[in-house]
Write an enzyme that holds these catalytic residues in place. Structure first.
Site, PDB file in Angstrom:
ATOM      1  N   GLU A   1      -0.797  -3.235 -13.189  1.00  0.00           N
ATOM      2  CA  GLU A   1      -2.117  -2.662 -12.903  1.00  0.00           C
ATOM      3  C   GLU A   1      -3.195  -3.304 -13.789  1.00  0.00           C
ATOM      4  OE1 GLU A   1      -0.364   1.357 -13.037  1.00  0.00           O
ATOM      5  OE2 GLU A   1      -1.404   1.707 -11.143  1.00  0.00           O
TER       6      GLU A   1
ATOM      7  N   GLU B   1       7.022   3.200 -10.253  1.00  0.00           N
ATOM      8  CA  GLU B   1       6.608   4.605 -10.324  1.00  0.00           C
ATOM      9  C   GLU B   1       7.344   5.503  -9.338  1.00  0.00           C
ATOM     10  OE1 GLU B   1       4.635   2.058 -10.735  1.00  0.00           O
ATOM     11  OE2 GLU B   1       2.972   2.514 -12.092  1.00  0.00           O
TER      12      GLU B   1
HETATM   13  N1  CAA Z   1       8.272   2.439 -22.539  1.00  0.00           N
HETATM   14  C1  CAA Z   1       8.769   2.530 -23.781  1.00  0.00           C
HETATM   15  N2  CAA Z   1       9.684   1.660 -24.274  1.00  0.00           N
HETATM   16  C2  CAA Z   1      10.103   0.660 -23.468  1.00  0.00           C
HETATM   17  C3  CAA Z   1       9.613   0.510 -22.158  1.00  0.00           C
HETATM   18  C4  CAA Z   1       8.647   1.459 -21.694  1.00  0.00           C
HETATM   19  N3  CAA Z   1       8.106   1.380 -20.473  1.00  0.00           N
HETATM   20  N4  CAA Z   1      10.217  -0.552 -21.589  1.00  0.00           N
HETATM   21  C5  CAA Z   1      11.041  -1.048 -22.527  1.00  0.00           C
HETATM   22  N5  CAA Z   1      10.981  -0.317 -23.654  1.00  0.00           N
HETATM   23  C6  CAA Z   1      11.714  -0.526 -24.896  1.00  0.00           C
HETATM   24  C7  CAA Z   1      13.174  -0.111 -24.737  1.00  0.00           C
HETATM   25  O1  CAA Z   1      13.322   1.284 -24.931  1.00  0.00           O
HETATM   26  C8  CAA Z   1      13.846  -0.939 -25.819  1.00  0.00           C
HETATM   27  O2  CAA Z   1      13.598  -0.320 -27.067  1.00  0.00           O
HETATM   28  P1  CAA Z   1      14.811  -0.125 -28.125  1.00  0.00           P
HETATM   29  O3  CAA Z   1      15.220  -1.537 -28.466  1.00  0.00           O
HETATM   30  O4  CAA Z   1      14.166   0.624 -29.231  1.00  0.00           O
HETATM   31  O5  CAA Z   1      15.866   0.628 -27.384  1.00  0.00           O
HETATM   32  C9  CAA Z   1      13.031  -2.239 -25.822  1.00  0.00           C
HETATM   33  O6  CAA Z   1      11.777  -1.914 -25.179  1.00  0.00           O
HETATM   34  C10 CAA Z   1      13.697  -3.352 -25.015  1.00  0.00           C
HETATM   35  O7  CAA Z   1      13.941  -2.864 -23.707  1.00  0.00           O
HETATM   36  P2  CAA Z   1      15.377  -2.961 -22.987  1.00  0.00           P
HETATM   37  O8  CAA Z   1      16.460  -2.967 -24.008  1.00  0.00           O
HETATM   38  O9  CAA Z   1      15.426  -1.915 -21.924  1.00  0.00           O
HETATM   39  O10 CAA Z   1      15.257  -4.408 -22.355  1.00  0.00           O
HETATM   40  P3  CAA Z   1      16.033  -4.925 -21.069  1.00  0.00           P
HETATM   41  O11 CAA Z   1      15.790  -6.399 -21.018  1.00  0.00           O
HETATM   42  O12 CAA Z   1      17.422  -4.472 -21.045  1.00  0.00           O
HETATM   43  O13 CAA Z   1      15.290  -4.245 -19.806  1.00  0.00           O
HETATM   44  C11 CAA Z   1      13.387  -3.548 -18.515  1.00  0.00           C
HETATM   45  C12 CAA Z   1      13.935  -4.554 -19.541  1.00  0.00           C
HETATM   46  C13 CAA Z   1      14.094  -3.737 -17.171  1.00  0.00           C
HETATM   47  C14 CAA Z   1      11.894  -3.839 -18.360  1.00  0.00           C
HETATM   48  C15 CAA Z   1      13.620  -2.118 -19.023  1.00  0.00           C
HETATM   49  O14 CAA Z   1      13.204  -2.039 -20.361  1.00  0.00           O
HETATM   50  C16 CAA Z   1      12.880  -1.076 -18.234  1.00  0.00           C
HETATM   51  O15 CAA Z   1      13.302  -0.743 -17.133  1.00  0.00           O
HETATM   52  N6  CAA Z   1      11.800  -0.534 -18.811  1.00  0.00           N
HETATM   53  C17 CAA Z   1      11.032   0.537 -18.206  1.00  0.00           C
HETATM   54  C18 CAA Z   1      10.151   0.040 -17.067  1.00  0.00           C
HETATM   55  C19 CAA Z   1       9.384   1.174 -16.468  1.00  0.00           C
HETATM   56  O16 CAA Z   1       9.898   1.945 -15.698  1.00  0.00           O
HETATM   57  N7  CAA Z   1       8.100   1.306 -16.885  1.00  0.00           N
HETATM   58  C20 CAA Z   1       7.246   2.408 -16.504  1.00  0.00           C
HETATM   59  C21 CAA Z   1       6.490   2.064 -15.246  1.00  0.00           C
HETATM   60  S1  CAA Z   1       5.635   3.446 -14.660  1.00  0.00           S
HETATM   61  C22 CAA Z   1       4.079   3.317 -15.232  1.00  0.00           C
HETATM   62  O17 CAA Z   1       3.666   2.320 -15.786  1.00  0.00           O
HETATM   63  C23 CAA Z   1       3.342   4.613 -15.073  1.00  0.00           C
HETATM   64  C24 CAA Z   1       1.944   4.603 -14.658  1.00  0.00           C
HETATM   65  O18 CAA Z   1       1.287   3.692 -14.271  1.00  0.00           O
HETATM   66  C25 CAA Z   1       1.342   5.942 -14.686  1.00  0.00           C
END
Ligand code: CAA
Length: 262
Positions: A135, A155
């Site tokens: 976004e 989302e």
């Molecule tokens: N929020 C907070 N922390 C996050 C994060 C997020 N969105 N995405 C990643 N992190 C953190 C993880 O918790 C991890 O922290 P720790 O090492 O302390 O555990 C660190 O970043 C590394 O992440 P991963 O170990 O998960 O890395 P990966 O390579 O295995 O996976 C990923 C990468 C696929 C992007 C995965 O991290 C993921 O799915 N993240 C969440 C994505 C998501 O759903 N975001 C929210 C979208 S909704 C939105 O944005 C709402 C809105 O507009 C209103």
């Protein structure tokens, strides 16, 4: 590129918060070629968009908007893995008061602020560009990505709606069908597909990403800023008008540019 204290950019900091020029979640830099660089800087959390980041970006964008020395702005993400992995899920829905949170969101409407910045905004995108990350990229005028880029709006999979404009900005860029495909399923879209669909205008190798963004920024910075700003305004505002209104807007802006150059 040196870090410039924000007050040099015509900005007055709120007293007693952060040391000059430093933000907790964002690095703001500005050089003497008229290019500003904003780096989302929470690499340990894949630059997840937190409340702190919203506030930091709000301050930075407010300063950029009134700084005539800045002719183009590059947004990028720190670290290897992501431009931004979306809203910070660890703090999501943890606000102590939903009413207060809503009031602050209205007062600090970062998304409308993005829309009101007159200078061209260039997103240099790598790795994950998810949720609020895509976004933010969609509020930029140009998107340049490296081959490892992965876009997505997860989302719906989380049982929420995009709340940073994605349902409105994505269709304006990709059209209805492609946008609904991503928005209704959370399907990810990678480099080549993103390029072919028009989600990004340049696809480059990771090593060339920042350089490519800077080349584009420099090209823009070398042009008459009044003309550049007017062209941006004509296109961006014109998108929300009828063709007739858009033609009027274009005529007005063209006249203003001509009389300013006399
Ligand atoms: N929020 C907070 N922390 C996050 C994060 C997020 N969105 N995405 C990643 N992190 C953190 C993880 O918790 C991890 O922290 P720790 O090492 O302390 O555990 C660190 O970043 C590394 O992440 P991963 O170990 O998960 O890395 P990966 O390579 O295995 O996976 C990923 C990468 C696929 C992007 C995965 O991290 C993921 O799915 N993240 C969440 C994505 C998501 O759903 N975001 C929210 C979208 S909704 C939105 O944005 C709402 C809105 O507009 C209103």
């Amino acid at each position: 590129m040196k870090r410039i204290p924000l007050f040099h950019a015509g900005f007055t900091r709120l007293p007693g918060r952060l040391p000059m020029g430093a933000f907790e979640t964002v690095i703001f830099e500005k050089d003497d070629r008229g290019i500003a660089r904003v780096t989302l800087n929470r690499p340990q959390a894949l630059n997840a968009f937190s409340v702190r980041m919203r506030d930091d970006l709000y301050e930075v964008l407010s300063a950029i908007k009134i700084d005539d020395e800045i002719r183009a702005v590059i947004f990028r993400g720190a670290g290897e893995k992501a431009f931004c992995a979306g809203a910070d899920l660890k703090e999501f829905l943890t606000a102590p008061s939903a009413i207060k949170a809503r009031r602050i969101r209205a007062l600090r409407d970062l998304w409308r602020l993005f829309l009101s910045v007159p200078q061209p905004l260039i997103a240099a995108l790598h790795g994950y560009v998810l949720g609020s990350g895509i976004e933010i990229a969609l509020y930029c005028d140009l998107r340049i990505a490296s081959e490892d880029v992965v876009f997505g709006l997860p989302e719906v999979e989380l049982g929420i709606l995009p709340a940073a404009g994605g349902t409105q900005t994505l269709p304006r860029l990709l059209g209805l069908g492609r946008s609904l495909d991503m928005l209704l399923t959370g399907r990810r879209c990678k480099g080549r597909e993103a390029f072919e669909s028009g989600l990004v205008s340049h696809l480059v190798s990771g090593e060339r990403l920042l350089q490519s963004a800077e080349e584009v920024a420099l090209e823009i910075a070398s042009l008459d800023p009044r003309v550049v700003r007017s062209a941006k305004q004509a296109v961006v505002r014109g998108m929300d008008m009828t063709l007739d209104q858009g033609l009027d807007l274009e005529r007005r802006l063209a006249l203003q540019c001509r009389s300013a150059s006399k």
